[in-house]
Every structure is written in structure tokens, then in C-alpha cells.
Design a protein around this motif. Structure first.
Motif, short mmCIF file in Angstrom:
data_model
loop_
_atom_site.label_atom_id
_atom_site.label_comp_id
_atom_site.label_asym_id
_atom_site.label_seq_id
_atom_site.Cartn_x
_atom_site.Cartn_y
_atom_site.Cartn_z
N GLY A 80 -4.97 -4.34 11.47
CA GLY A 80 -4.61 -2.95 11.27
C GLY A 80 -3.81 -2.69 10.01
N PRO A 81 -3.44 -1.44 9.79
CA PRO A 81 -2.61 -1.07 8.65
C PRO A 81 -1.28 -1.83 8.68
CG PRO A 81 -3.48 0.88 9.73
CD PRO A 81 -3.79 -0.27 10.62
N GLY A 82 -0.88 -2.35 7.55
CA GLY A 82 0.38 -3.07 7.45
C GLY A 82 0.35 -4.47 7.97
N ALA A 83 -0.70 -4.85 8.66
CA ALA A 83 -0.81 -6.22 9.19
C ALA A 83 -1.23 -7.17 8.08
CB ALA A 83 -1.81 -6.27 10.34
N PRO A 84 -0.88 -8.45 8.19
CA PRO A 84 -1.15 -9.36 7.09
C PRO A 84 -2.60 -9.78 6.96
CG PRO A 84 -0.10 -10.53 8.90
CD PRO A 84 -0.07 -9.08 9.26
N ILE A 85 -3.03 -9.91 5.72
CA ILE A 85 -4.27 -10.61 5.39
C ILE A 85 -3.89 -12.09 5.24
CG2 ILE A 85 -6.06 -10.93 3.65
CD1 ILE A 85 -5.61 -7.92 2.93
N LEU A 86 -4.54 -12.94 5.99
CA LEU A 86 -4.14 -14.34 6.05
C LEU A 86 -4.80 -15.14 4.92
CD1 LEU A 86 -4.46 -14.85 9.92
CD2 LEU A 86 -2.45 -14.15 8.59
N HIS A 87 -3.95 -15.73 4.08
CA HIS A 87 -4.43 -16.56 2.98
C HIS A 87 -4.17 -18.02 3.33
CE1 HIS A 87 -4.57 -18.63 -0.86
NE2 HIS A 87 -5.11 -17.56 -1.42
N ASN A 88 -5.23 -18.73 3.67
CA ASN A 88 -5.14 -20.15 4.00
C ASN A 88 -5.68 -20.95 2.82
OD1 ASN A 88 -5.30 -22.75 4.96
ND2 ASN A 88 -6.11 -22.17 6.97
N THR A 144 -7.99 3.04 -0.77
CA THR A 144 -7.92 4.48 -0.54
C THR A 144 -9.31 5.09 -0.55
OG1 THR A 144 -5.73 4.67 -1.59
CG2 THR A 144 -7.05 6.67 -1.46
N VAL A 145 -9.58 5.94 0.44
CA VAL A 145 -10.80 6.74 0.45
C VAL A 145 -10.37 8.20 0.60
CG1 VAL A 145 -12.93 7.30 1.67
CG2 VAL A 145 -12.27 4.91 1.39
N GLU A 146 -10.89 9.04 -0.28
CA GLU A 146 -10.58 10.46 -0.25
C GLU A 146 -10.84 11.05 1.13
OE1 GLU A 146 -12.03 14.52 -2.63
OE2 GLU A 146 -13.01 12.59 -3.00
N ARG A 147 -9.95 11.90 1.58
CA ARG A 147 -10.02 12.61 2.86
C ARG A 147 -9.70 11.71 4.06
NH1 ARG A 147 -13.12 17.17 2.97
NH2 ARG A 147 -11.95 17.55 4.91
N VAL A 148 -9.62 10.41 3.85
CA VAL A 148 -9.28 9.49 4.94
C VAL A 148 -7.83 9.03 4.82
CG1 VAL A 148 -9.82 7.32 6.11
CG2 VAL A 148 -11.67 8.75 5.19
N GLY A 149 -7.46 8.48 3.66
CA GLY A 149 -6.09 8.01 3.48
C GLY A 149 -6.06 6.68 2.76
N THR A 150 -4.98 5.95 2.97
CA THR A 150 -4.78 4.66 2.31
C THR A 150 -4.48 3.59 3.34
OG1 THR A 150 -3.98 5.66 0.25
CG2 THR A 150 -3.37 3.36 0.65
N LEU A 151 -5.17 2.49 3.23
CA LEU A 151 -5.03 1.33 4.10
C LEU A 151 -4.30 0.26 3.30
CD1 LEU A 151 -5.75 -0.32 6.68
CD2 LEU A 151 -7.95 -0.83 5.58
N THR A 152 -3.09 -0.09 3.72
CA THR A 152 -2.24 -1.04 2.97
C THR A 152 -2.01 -2.30 3.79
OG1 THR A 152 -1.11 0.82 1.90
CG2 THR A 152 -0.02 -1.34 1.81
N ASN A 153 -2.19 -3.45 3.14
CA ASN A 153 -1.99 -4.74 3.79
C ASN A 153 -1.35 -5.74 2.85
OD1 ASN A 153 -4.76 -3.55 5.01
ND2 ASN A 153 -3.65 -4.68 6.60
N PRO A 154 -0.36 -6.50 3.32
CA PRO A 154 0.19 -7.59 2.52
C PRO A 154 -0.66 -8.85 2.70
CG PRO A 154 1.38 -7.43 4.57
CD PRO A 154 0.37 -6.33 4.60
#
Length: 301
Positions: free
Chosen positions: A128-136, A286-296
Motif C-alpha cells: 500500500g501507500p507508504g509501505a516499503p518496496i523491498l530491495h533484496n 502520480t496519475v492525474e485525477r487519482v493522486g500520488t502513490l509514494t513508497n520508500p
């Protein structure tokens, strides 16, 4: 409506709740339903599966002024992935410029594909939003990004025509199609694109009535604030209606399924020299009209 799944603070294991976002506020739909004496599905996937009557009931709950305890500031809640789809169908090489950069950097065919190039991501890849993308680093040194408009199916679709396709859409969201470029196996993408956390999804699902022309939406992706991708959905090689018709010609699309409609150019593998994600990075799609999805991006070794 802008529908979402969220948790509140103050509980050790808060249960996800179904909400609707408006002007920076999150309306707790379960609280509104209890107050109104109305029964609604408990989560977003169930709401999608329940059909138009349930959606209309939810829309009715948002009429009028809600009680204070039913509303949270957006910054005071934690957003989750909207739901866990039964299946996620990805579309490869669906923007002309991305076909060109992929042929240079990923050894794909330089000719435009005559039919949509399809692959799947498992539901376990969703985060989900804000959840980490796992870099192994034991598995990849080439972790890449792809900002994509996500189509959420609302009605079962099998052998539908392009003219019928939009009638089967519930709404729209964002998928960041994370890919370990060095984990393609004999040309197959499943492990490259299907690992845990490789499908950031959200932050909301915008119902189809709110976006009348999804084929005219700006897309942008930034890494650490620097723009890497910038395009518009009008540049898709195969538009949404064609994708739904093609996929449903042999695969049943069910309510809640997600189609990630493809990435524009600007992926890390196509940079000169190539650029890839590393722990400590922050990715914003970011997609217009939807918003921004941010992940560390975090170290998962």
C-alpha cells in the motif's frame, strides 16, 4: 467517489476500514452506515463485488453533514492498499516510446507488438501507500520503476467487445510496476515482477463516473523528487477498451481484478547510464485525477 482503505492510530493492531476521501478528509463509511441504519459491505473488494446497488448505498451515506467522529483528517490515518485483487494483469510495451527504449536496454523486439503483451503479478506482490518496496541485493541489482494507470474491474467480463468494455469498469487507481530487471528468466517476467512488494497499489480507487476520459490523463514518476517519467495515457498503443476486450477473449475478468495498463518511457533501465532503485530512495507515482502513490525503498536482506 474516492474510495480507500485505512487504519486509525491508537490501537496495536488496527483493523482496516473502508473510507471515502473528500477535500483532505476521510469519511469512515462503517460509522456512517451504523448511524443511518444501513448495511454496506465491510471492505472495498466486497463493495466492488456487491455491484451498483451497494455503491449507490455508499454514495447516499455521503449526503449531508457527517458526525465529527466519522471524519478523520487524511494526515491522521494510514492508508492501505485499496484491496487485494484476485489477479493483477500487467501490460508490457504499451507506450510506443517505451517499446523503443526497451528494445535498446532490455533486448525486447523493436517492432510494435501486434497484440497486447500480457503478464501477471500475484496478489502477494500488492503493497500500500507508504509501505516499503523491498530491495533484496541477493536477488537484484536492477530494481526498476514503472508508473501505470490501474483499471479496477467492476463486472465480470468474458468475451466482451471494445464497445462493451467501459461498462465493466468500477474505477481507476495507480500501480507502480516494480521490476527486478536482472530476474527475467528465459524471457519470462513472473519472478522479475511478482516478488513481494513489487505492486504498490493506491492510494485510492476513483469510481469510473469521476473520470469520464481515462485516455487523457497525465502520468509522472519521481525518484527522490527528480522526474523520471512524464507522459499521458493517450499515448497507449492499446487503449483500455482494447485491453479489456483482448484479455477477456480468453480470461474471465472478475470484480476487483486489476489491469495495470502499461508504463511510458523513462524507466531506469532505459537511462544512459542505467539508473536503479536502492535502499533509501523514495518513489512517487502520480496519475492525474487519482493522486500520488509514494513508497520508500528499504533493504530487505
Amino acid at each position: 467517489m474516492r474510495l480507500l482503505t485505512f487504519t486509525t492510530t491508537g490501537s496495536a493492531e488496527p483493523a482496516p476500514r473502508l473510507g471515502a476521501e473528500s477535500d483532505g478528509s476521510v469519511h469512515d463509511l462503517a460509522v456512517l452506515a451504523d448511524q443511518a441504519g444501513v448495511r454496506i459491505p465491510p471492505d472495498l473488494l466486497s463493495l466492488v463485488q456487491a455491484g451498483p446497488a451497494a455503491l449507490a448505498a455508499v454514495r447516499g451515506l455521503l449526503d449531508g453533514a457527517p458526525p465529527r467522529h466519522a471524519v478523520h483528517r487524511l494526515e491522521d490515518v494510514r492508508l492501505c492498499a485499496p484491496h487485494r485483487p484476485g489477479k493483477i494483469i500487467g501490460v508490457g510495451l504499451n507506450y510506443v516510446e517505451h517499446v523503443a527504449e526497451s528494445s535498446r536496454s532490455l533486448d525486447t523486439d523493436k517492432e510494435l507488438p501486434p497484440r497486447p503483451v500480457l503478464f501477471s503479478k500475484p496478489a502477494t506482490a500488492v503493497t500500500g501507500p507508504g509501505a516499503p518496496i523491498l530491495h533484496n541485493a541477493d536477488l537484484t541489482a536492477q530494481l526498476d520503476w514503472e508508473c501505470e494507470l490501474a483499471v479496477v474491474i467492476g463486472r465480470t467480463a468474458f468475451r466482451v467487445t471494445e464497445e462493451e468494455a467501459y461498462g465493466h469498469i468500477f474505477g481507476y487507481s495507480i500501480v507502480n510496476d516494480i521490476s527486478a530487471r536482472d530476474q527475467r528468466r528465459s524471457g519470462q517476467w513472473f519472478f522479475s515482477k511478482g516478488q513481494d512488494s513489487y505492486a504498490p497499489f493506491g492510494p485510492v480507487v476513483v469510481t469510473a463516473d469521476e473520470i469520464l476520459d481515462p485516455m487523457a490523463l497525465d502520468l509522472e514518476l519521481r525518484v527522490n523528487g527528480v522526474t523520471k517519467q512524464k507522459s499521458n495515457t493517450r499515448h497507449m498503443l492499446f487503449p483500455i477498451a482494447r485491453l479489456i476486450a483482448d484479455i477477456s477473449s480468453g480470461v474471465t475478468l472478475e470484480p476487483g481484478d486489476v489491469i495495470a495498463t502499461g508504463s511510458p518511457s523513462g524507466v531506469g533501465a532505459g537511462m544512459v547510464p542505467p539508473e536503479f532503485l536502492v535502499p533509501g530512495d523514495t518513489v512517487e507515482a502520480t496519475v492525474e485525477r487519482v493522486g500520488t502513490l509514494t513508497n520508500p525503498v528499504v533493504d530487505a536482506r
